[in-house]
Design an enzyme around this catalytic site. Structure first.
Site, short mmCIF file in Angstrom:
data_model
loop_
_atom_site.label_atom_id
_atom_site.label_comp_id
_atom_site.label_asym_id
_atom_site.label_seq_id
_atom_site.Cartn_x
_atom_site.Cartn_y
_atom_site.Cartn_z
N ASP A 1 9.25 4.31 -4.61
CA ASP A 1 8.31 3.19 -4.40
C ASP A 1 9.03 1.86 -4.23
O ASP A 1 8.40 0.87 -3.84
CB ASP A 1 7.34 3.07 -5.60
CG ASP A 1 6.42 4.25 -5.69
OD1 ASP A 1 5.74 4.38 -6.72
OD2 ASP A 1 6.40 5.06 -4.74
N CYS B 1 -1.98 6.61 0.04
CA CYS B 1 -1.24 5.99 1.15
C CYS B 1 -0.71 7.06 2.12
O CYS B 1 -0.35 8.15 1.71
CB CYS B 1 -0.03 5.21 0.62
SG CYS B 1 -0.48 3.69 -0.21
#
Ligand code: EPZ
Length: 416
Positions: free
Chosen positions: A304, A116
């Site tokens: 996260d 990502c």
């Protein structure tokens, strides 16, 4: 490219079962190469990253059998080969083949890993660790060529408790002579999960989950066996969804201790829930309190989860501050929430959220995996119908997300 069509405003009730952890499973499959015969991995999530890793195992002449969520991997005919770019660039975790192939063959050829876009995400700590063990690392075009005559155990002190570097160096050290000590090691649960898998093969590892891990030379690596931990990030994401729009929503099959930092922040924000060792039952909190969060390495608040948590803080009356200490650019999704009525702004690694702001639907492009999860929570909360594009990123990290949400009353479907 598939999209998600979501109509928000429903109250969500019932049960969500947590799947195997993506960030454990993507390390366990490459780790299976260390067994000289076969390994069994239970509770593997059916997500895209696993499909890509299985393709890499095929390139390395491994065979595997999938029975429900169990994968048996046979490495008796394992053959070293370059890891093709079109596979290694699909995810960051492909770099775990560096540690395992270095351990088994003392030679690795792999293209740069993907991942990502939440920061630069270099792998200098991995490389420095491999070199400390006696390996030579060359970069030719966009490929790493890593070779070693021998791997000699040594003390490696990580500049930063990197999850990936800790796991990768633990994998490589299983092929080193003598003793390897990893200091300032990361303590995330996935490190314990991988260490237990290696120990099941006969590796001698102590200290996983602490900040110093010792790996002693071990000869033959037998059959491995491991159960993937429940996904702590998936669990935290759905608990936050419950705090937004749940009614007696039970998230089960989790390990509460793996999400303690998130539960503490929810309590600080006035969110109430019932907790057992393996489940949380939660209903929407009508007036969460504004709070401050700083992301940390485990057991601190996980980076996260900061993006999904941001959605809850848009519903808190007042100003909340999130300080992101792990990545340098993980606020893109917070900016996108403003298209749905939120009021967030970021400067450097500080995000300010001013609430309470009712959320309305929008059509948005998912920027990264956890940012996509945040937009999904927001769309489920917002009035109206939203379309999220680039949702393969979400499907990478949340097994059966459409089915799981539909089963608890969400109006969500995949459209082309
Ligand atoms: C793992 O990434 C996870 N990914 C990430 O989850 C997670 O955010 C991260 O750990 C932290 O918990 C997987 O497990 C596949 P790091 P990893 O090495 O191993 C810097 C998700 O959404 N760094 O602990 O890459 C790095 O740039 C993903 O599931 C170096 O500078 O994380 C980052 O800023 C996103 N040099 C920080 O350290 C290095 O050699 C943390 O990285 C290695 C890392």
């Amino acid at each position: 490219m598939p999209k998600l069509k979501i109509t928000g405003g429903n109250t969500l009730s019932g049960e969500i079962k947590i799947s195997g952890a993506k960030n454990s499973a993507v390390a366990l499959l490459p780790a299976a190469l260390l067994s000289e015969s076969k390994s069994k991995i239970y509770k593997v999530p059916k997500i895209r990253d696993i499909e890509y890793l299985l393709k890499i195992l095929e390139v390395l002449n491994c065979t595997y059998k999938i029975t429900n969520d169990e994968i048996e991997i046979n490495t008796t005919k394992l053959k070293n080969a370059p890891i093709p770019e079109e596979l290694s660039e699909q995810m960051r975790a492909s770099y775990y083949f560096m540690g395992t192939l270095l351990s088994r063959f003392k030679k690795v050829e792999i293209s740069f890993p993907g991942g990502c876009n939440i920061g630069a995400r270099p792998i200098d700590l991995h490389i420095k660790g491999f070199e400390a063990l006696g390996a030579k690392v060359e970069i030719i075009k966009n490929k790493y060529i890593i070779t070693a005559e021998r791997l000699i155990g040594t003390k490696i002190t990580l500049d930063f408790p990197s999850v990936g570097a800790t796991i990768n160096l633990m994998l490589a050290a299983t092929g080193a002579e003598g003793r390897t000590i990893i200091e300032n090691a990361a303590r995330e649960p996935e490190i314990v999960n991988v260490a237990n898998f290696l120990i099941s093969m006969g590796c001698q590892i102590t200290g996983a989950g602490e900040d110093t891990i010792i790996i002693n030379q071990s000869e033959k690596k037998d059959d491995g066996k491991i159960e993937v931990y429940p996904d702590r990030i998936e669990a935290a994401t759905y608990v936050i969804l419950g705090a937004l729009i749940g009614k007696d929503l039970t998230i089960k099959g989790l390990i509460k201790d793996h999400i303690n930092a998130v539960l503490l922040k929810l309590k600080e924000s006035g969110v109430e829930f019932l907790e057992t060792e393996n489940s949380i039952t939660i209903s929407a909190c009508s007036n969460p309190l504004p709070i401050n969060i700083t992301t940390e390495v485990f057991p601190g608040f996980p980076t996260d989860v900061q993006q999904p948590f941001t959605v809850l803080l848009t519903q808190a009356c007042g100003e909340s501050i999130i300080t992101e200490t792990i990545y340098e650019s993980r606020f893109i999704s917070a900016g996108l929430l403003n298209e749905m009525g939120a009021n967030t702004f970021s400067k450097g690694n500080i995000l300010t959220i001013k609430g309470k702001t009712p959320l309305h639907s929008a059509n948005l492009y998912v920027p990264d995996l956890r940012g996509g999860a945040a937009l999904l929570l927001a769309a489920l909360t917002a009035e109206g119908t939203s379309i999220l594009d680039n949702v393969l990123l979400i499907l990478r990290g949340y097994e059966d997300v459409v089915e799981k949400l539909t089963n608890i009353g969400a109006k969500i479907e995949i459209i082309e």
